[in-house]
Design a protein around this motif. Structure first.
Motif, PDB file in Angstrom:
ATOM      1  N   LEU A 209      -1.961  -9.291   5.285  1.00  0.00           N
ATOM      2  CA  LEU A 209      -1.169  -8.088   5.058  1.00  0.00           C
ATOM      3  C   LEU A 209       0.145  -8.364   4.338  1.00  0.00           C
ATOM      4  O   LEU A 209       0.485  -7.679   3.364  1.00  0.00           O
ATOM      5  CB  LEU A 209      -0.885  -7.395   6.395  1.00  0.00           C
ATOM      6  N   PHE A 210       0.904  -9.354   4.782  1.00  0.00           N
ATOM      7  CA  PHE A 210       2.219  -9.610   4.206  1.00  0.00           C
ATOM      8  C   PHE A 210       2.138 -10.287   2.833  1.00  0.00           C
ATOM      9  O   PHE A 210       2.797  -9.872   1.880  1.00  0.00           O
ATOM     10  CB  PHE A 210       3.056 -10.465   5.146  1.00  0.00           C
ATOM     11  N   LEU A 211       1.334 -11.347   2.727  1.00  0.00           N
ATOM     12  CA  LEU A 211       1.311 -12.129   1.490  1.00  0.00           C
ATOM     13  C   LEU A 211       0.772 -11.359   0.277  1.00  0.00           C
ATOM     14  O   LEU A 211       1.236 -11.586  -0.842  1.00  0.00           O
ATOM     15  CB  LEU A 211       0.498 -13.413   1.692  1.00  0.00           C
ATOM     16  N   PRO A 212      -0.190 -10.444   0.434  1.00  0.00           N
ATOM     17  CA  PRO A 212      -0.650  -9.690  -0.750  1.00  0.00           C
ATOM     18  C   PRO A 212       0.337  -8.633  -1.234  1.00  0.00           C
ATOM     19  O   PRO A 212       0.096  -8.018  -2.289  1.00  0.00           O
ATOM     20  CB  PRO A 212      -1.955  -9.033  -0.267  1.00  0.00           C
ATOM     21  N   LEU A 213       1.420  -8.375  -0.511  1.00  0.00           N
ATOM     22  CA  LEU A 213       2.334  -7.301  -0.901  1.00  0.00           C
ATOM     23  C   LEU A 213       2.936  -7.485  -2.297  1.00  0.00           C
ATOM     24  O   LEU A 213       3.042  -6.508  -3.053  1.00  0.00           O
ATOM     25  CB  LEU A 213       3.455  -7.170   0.143  1.00  0.00           C
ATOM     26  N   PRO A 214       3.366  -8.712  -2.705  1.00  0.00           N
ATOM     27  CA  PRO A 214       3.900  -8.848  -4.067  1.00  0.00           C
ATOM     28  C   PRO A 214       2.916  -8.418  -5.144  1.00  0.00           C
ATOM     29  O   PRO A 214       3.307  -7.788  -6.141  1.00  0.00           O
ATOM     30  CB  PRO A 214       4.232 -10.345  -4.166  1.00  0.00           C
ATOM     31  N   THR A 215       1.645  -8.730  -4.931  1.00  0.00           N
ATOM     32  CA  THR A 215       0.630  -8.312  -5.905  1.00  0.00           C
ATOM     33  C   THR A 215       0.518  -6.790  -5.968  1.00  0.00           C
ATOM     34  O   THR A 215       0.370  -6.204  -7.048  1.00  0.00           O
ATOM     35  CB  THR A 215      -0.735  -8.921  -5.536  1.00  0.00           C
ATOM     36  N   GLN A 216       0.598  -6.152  -4.807  1.00  0.00           N
ATOM     37  CA  GLN A 216       0.521  -4.693  -4.777  1.00  0.00           C
ATOM     38  C   GLN A 216       1.726  -4.058  -5.479  1.00  0.00           C
ATOM     39  O   GLN A 216       1.581  -3.050  -6.181  1.00  0.00           O
ATOM     40  CB  GLN A 216       0.443  -4.206  -3.325  1.00  0.00           C
ATOM     41  N   PHE A 217       2.897  -4.653  -5.295  1.00  0.00           N
ATOM     42  CA  PHE A 217       4.080  -4.133  -5.985  1.00  0.00           C
ATOM     43  C   PHE A 217       3.975  -4.327  -7.491  1.00  0.00           C
ATOM     44  O   PHE A 217       4.406  -3.466  -8.276  1.00  0.00           O
ATOM     45  CB  PHE A 217       5.341  -4.815  -5.455  1.00  0.00           C
ATOM     46  N   LEU A 220       2.348  -1.755  -9.478  1.00  0.00           N
ATOM     47  CA  LEU A 220       3.184  -0.575  -9.755  1.00  0.00           C
ATOM     48  C   LEU A 220       4.156  -0.851 -10.895  1.00  0.00           C
ATOM     49  O   LEU A 220       5.153  -0.141 -11.048  1.00  0.00           O
ATOM     50  CB  LEU A 220       3.958  -0.178  -8.489  1.00  0.00           C
ATOM     51  N   HIS A 221       3.848  -1.909 -11.673  1.00  0.00           N
ATOM     52  CA  HIS A 221       4.640  -2.294 -12.846  1.00  0.00           C
ATOM     53  C   HIS A 221       6.046  -2.774 -12.456  1.00  0.00           C
ATOM     54  O   HIS A 221       7.037  -2.497 -13.133  1.00  0.00           O
ATOM     55  CB  HIS A 221       4.729  -1.139 -13.855  1.00  0.00           C
ATOM     56  N   ILE A 222       6.105  -3.492 -11.348  1.00  0.00           N
ATOM     57  CA  ILE A 222       7.344  -4.126 -10.897  1.00  0.00           C
ATOM     58  C   ILE A 222       7.250  -5.612 -11.215  1.00  0.00           C
ATOM     59  O   ILE A 222       6.204  -6.239 -11.026  1.00  0.00           O
ATOM     60  CB  ILE A 222       7.553  -3.908  -9.388  1.00  0.00           C
ATOM     61  N   GLY A 223       8.316  -6.198 -11.732  1.00  0.00           N
ATOM     62  CA  GLY A 223       8.310  -7.604 -12.110  1.00  0.00           C
ATOM     63  C   GLY A 223       8.122  -8.527 -10.924  1.00  0.00           C
ATOM     64  O   GLY A 223       8.303  -8.133  -9.764  1.00  0.00           O
ATOM     65  N   PRO A 224       7.756  -9.808 -11.188  1.00  0.00           N
ATOM     66  CA  PRO A 224       7.511 -10.768 -10.094  1.00  0.00           C
ATOM     67  C   PRO A 224       8.722 -10.954  -9.172  1.00  0.00           C
ATOM     68  O   PRO A 224       8.557 -10.981  -7.941  1.00  0.00           O
ATOM     69  CB  PRO A 224       7.181 -12.060 -10.851  1.00  0.00           C
ATOM     70  N   GLY A 225       9.932 -11.078  -9.744  1.00  0.00           N
ATOM     71  CA  GLY A 225      11.124 -11.262  -8.917  1.00  0.00           C
ATOM     72  C   GLY A 225      11.401 -10.090  -7.996  1.00  0.00           C
ATOM     73  O   GLY A 225      11.507 -10.252  -6.769  1.00  0.00           O
ATOM     74  N   PRO A 226      11.518  -8.875  -8.545  1.00  0.00           N
ATOM     75  CA  PRO A 226      11.723  -7.709  -7.670  1.00  0.00           C
ATOM     76  C   PRO A 226      10.585  -7.493  -6.677  1.00  0.00           C
ATOM     77  O   PRO A 226      10.814  -7.012  -5.565  1.00  0.00           O
ATOM     78  CB  PRO A 226      11.816  -6.547  -8.654  1.00  0.00           C
ATOM     79  N   ALA A 227       9.355  -7.832  -7.063  1.00  0.00           N
ATOM     80  CA  ALA A 227       8.220  -7.678  -6.148  1.00  0.00           C
ATOM     81  C   ALA A 227       8.393  -8.567  -4.912  1.00  0.00           C
ATOM     82  O   ALA A 227       8.108  -8.138  -3.780  1.00  0.00           O
ATOM     83  CB  ALA A 227       6.913  -8.002  -6.858  1.00  0.00           C
ATOM     84  N   ILE A 228       8.862  -9.800  -5.122  1.00  0.00           N
ATOM     85  CA  ILE A 228       9.133 -10.694  -3.995  1.00  0.00           C
ATOM     86  C   ILE A 228      10.246 -10.120  -3.126  1.00  0.00           C
ATOM     87  O   ILE A 228      10.175 -10.135  -1.884  1.00  0.00           O
ATOM     88  CB  ILE A 228       9.513 -12.100  -4.500  1.00  0.00           C
ATOM     89  N   TYR A 233      12.005  -7.283   1.992  1.00  0.00           N
ATOM     90  CA  TYR A 233      12.629  -6.133   2.640  1.00  0.00           C
ATOM     91  C   TYR A 233      11.635  -5.449   3.590  1.00  0.00           C
ATOM     92  O   TYR A 233      11.997  -5.041   4.708  1.00  0.00           O
ATOM     93  CB  TYR A 233      13.120  -5.134   1.597  1.00  0.00           C
ATOM     94  N   VAL A 234      10.399  -5.317   3.145  1.00  0.00           N
ATOM     95  CA  VAL A 234       9.386  -4.674   3.986  1.00  0.00           C
ATOM     96  C   VAL A 234       9.125  -5.499   5.244  1.00  0.00           C
ATOM     97  O   VAL A 234       9.105  -4.971   6.367  1.00  0.00           O
ATOM     98  CB  VAL A 234       8.083  -4.466   3.190  1.00  0.00           C
ATOM     99  N   VAL A 235       8.937  -6.804   5.062  1.00  0.00           N
ATOM    100  CA  VAL A 235       8.660  -7.671   6.211  1.00  0.00           C
ATOM    101  C   VAL A 235       9.866  -7.728   7.146  1.00  0.00           C
ATOM    102  O   VAL A 235       9.719  -7.745   8.377  1.00  0.00           O
ATOM    103  CB  VAL A 235       8.256  -9.080   5.730  1.00  0.00           C
TER     104      VAL A 235
END
Length: 585
Positions: A209-217, A220-228, A233-235
């Motif tokens: 659940l937690f680790l796939p979140l950057p890929t999901q972000f 949504l056309h969010i860059g790798p840095g902001p996705a991390i 923030y979510v976790v």
């Protein structure tokens, strides 16, 4: 199984146990992405991650016993809430770092402080979930029998000790809660099996659940840095939610009524009542007493040693199996040597897949066997048979894995035995975890039971109604009397002890009151976590050194030795306790 409420039990299993490991797994798996995608450091990533992890363990060695001692004063619920809150704040700080040293290091140290609290409380809360309830005993006693060593006016001794047919019949029919009933109604050992299972689910929760979140972000056309950053923030928000759940779900735990912030600096409880008759030892004395219990109390000592072996085994499975696979593929020429261990996934995909398969098989078997060991450890207590089986399995598994010609399951040098060996490693690991937690739970609750459920606890076990002096010791010459005593308060301690023994031997159904180490459960949990951290550091540093200088299989031989030592200790304690029980009976 539970003596706690449904809400308390659900909060413990689904909140404390489930998330105590999930945040750590998430951080370890994603930390390198913060370094590369947020801080934009692409050289020496493996060394930076290793240094941060080592610093984390050093802080945990100090923080775990400190949190344990604090929980004996301010309460385990408070420590849980603080721990998850600190974890949440540290996750927010991680993504604000702009360099590895010192900013990312400070965030990792703060995370270690919070994670140490949550991990320690997994052990500390376990006895509170299955507190033996002896209310049925005390309710049957005269009011003047509560304090056997007092000096107030009370009825005649002889009138209370006179055995008549009517009294004998009444005493025989009293529905007292016997030790065997206590052990089966409230079994910390069985619960420990579910604790191991839910901590395993916590690791799966982080991975699934937690680790796939950057890929999901990023979808949504969010860059790798902001996705991390958004992921952290979510976790972190989830950690705050768990802290709130612990605050409401762990209220009114048995044995925690008088613990509060006021007790942190004074001898008063939450209502302002003096605790001068309670065991308010100094902090260092609490810790020292908990360490000494490991040498005096068989179950506590085995629990400490089992925690050491279990935590070391977790490192052997998660760290040294992938290293061994990578070393084999490199030495055999299948993959080219790499300088950065974090690049194994992209540079040697075959090794990465095999390492994931072997580690995953071991962890899956451990997850499935957790409740099984919980049942077996509670059902077969004599000679600690489940622990002996787990450690013997570990010796066979680690030696067998080290003797394999190849970690592959097929090919010219491969063998399907490799999956059998890693399965044995998983069985050994979870067996040590569940049995050690069960030992601590039984030791703290005073449920030291042999196959006949008859032999008593060592003298270190104390009754919550036993009189204390200000330093937590017992008054000289004053011996405690079980709930079956019918002695008035005017009798001296020496006479009371003698007559009480005679009364209990004549009147059936009168079993001694369950004695506990409940006032030390946090300190004991802290020492348990300290031993586990020492096992991790020892295997990481010494095992890593031997891996580089002697042989890639040296860490597995180390773990075989650890399991053999625990096997010998379990055999010795089982034999001595059985002989002791025979003499007592």
């Amino acid at each position: 199984m539970f003596t706690a409420t449904r809400l308390q039990a659900a909060t413990y299993l689904l909140g404390v146990c489930l998330f105590s490991i999930s945040f750590l797994v998430f951080l370890n798996a994603s930390l390198s992405f913060i370094i590369t995608d947020l801080i934009q450091e692409h050289h020496g990533v493996g060394n930076a991650v290793g240094t941060l992890g080592f610093a984390d363990e050093l802080v945990a060695l100090i923080a775990c016993p400190v949190w344990g001692v604090l929980s004996d004063r301010i309460g385990i619920r408070t420590v849980c809430v603080l721990g998850y809150t600190i974890v949440a704040v540290s996750l927010f700080i991680f993504v604000q770092a702009r360099n590895v040293f010192p900013q990312l290091l400070l965030a990792r140290l703060l995370f270690s402080v919070g994670a140490s609290a949550t991990a320690t409380m997994v052990t500390a809360i376990l006895p509170s979930m299955t507190v033996p309830n002896s209310k049925g005993q005390s309710d049957k006693l005269p009011a003047y029998a509560d304090h056997a060593c007092g000096h107030t006016i009370s009825p005649s001794v002889s009138s209370e000790l006179t055995i008549t047919p009517a009294r004998l019949q009444v005493q025989s029919q009293e529905p007292l809660l016997k030790p065997e009933t206590l052990s089966h109604r409230s079994s910390p050992t069985r619960l420990a099996g579910f604790v191991g299972m839910f901590t395993g689910f916590g690791a799966l929760l982080a991975l699934g659940l937690f680790l796939p979140l950057p890929t999901q972000f990023q979808k949504l056309h969010i860059g790798p840095g902001p996705a991390i950053a958004y992921t952290y923030y979510v976790v972190g928000g989830v950690a705050l939610l768990v802290a709130g759940i612990c605050y409401f779900g762990l209220r009114n735990l048995k044995g925690e009524e008088e613990k509060s912030w006021r007790a942190l600096v004074s001898g008063h409880n939450a209502t302002g009542v003096s605790l001068e008759n309670q065991p308010m030892l100094a902090y260092w004395k609490l810790l020292l007493k908990s360490v000494k219990l490991g040498f005096k109390h068989p179950l506590i000592g085995l629990g400490y040693l089992g925690g050491f072996v279990a935590r070391a085994s977790s490192v052997g499975i998660s760290l040294f199996i992938p290293l061994f696979v990578n070393a084999y593929f490199t030495s055999s020429g299948i993959c080219k040597p790499i300088n950065d261990p974090t690049d194994i996934k992209s540079h040697c995909r075959e090794a990465y897949i095999l390492a994931a398969q072997l580690s995953g098989t071991s962890q899956l078997v451990a997850l499935l066997m957790a409740p099984v060991f919980g049942y077996l450890a509670d059902r077969y207590r004599r000679f600690h048979i489940p622990l002996l089986a787990a450690t013997f399995t570990g010796v066979i598994g680690y030696v067998g894995f080290a003797l394999l010609r190849s970690p592959e399951s097929s090919g010219e040098r491969g063998s399907p035995l490799v999956f059998i060996m890693v399965s044995l490693l998983g069985i050994s690991q979870i067996g040590c975890i569940v049995c050690s937690l069960g030992f601590l739970g039984r030791g703290i609750s005073g449920l030291e039971v042999n196959e006949n459920h008859t032999y008593p606890s060592p003298q270190d076990l104390v009754d919550i109604e036993r009189p204390y002096t200000n330093d937590g010791q017992f008054p000289d010459g004053c011996l405690h009397h079980g709930a079956g005593s019918l002695l008035p308060q005017q009798v001296s301690c020496e006479e009371t002890s003698r007559d009480d023994r005679e009364t209990r031997s004549l009147l059936p159904g009168k079993s001694p009151k369950v004695q506990t180490l409940n006032h030390l459960k946090g300190s004991i949990a802290g020492v348990y976590s300290l031993g586990g951290g020492a096992g991790i550091l020892l295997l990481t540093k010494l095992g890593g050194f031997l891996f580089d200088t002697q042989s890639p299989v040296a860490p597995f031989y180390m773990l075989a030795i650890f399991n053999a030592l625990l096997l010998g200790a379990g055999l010795l304690c089982g034999i001595l306790q059985s002989r002791w029980a025979g003499r007592v009976s």
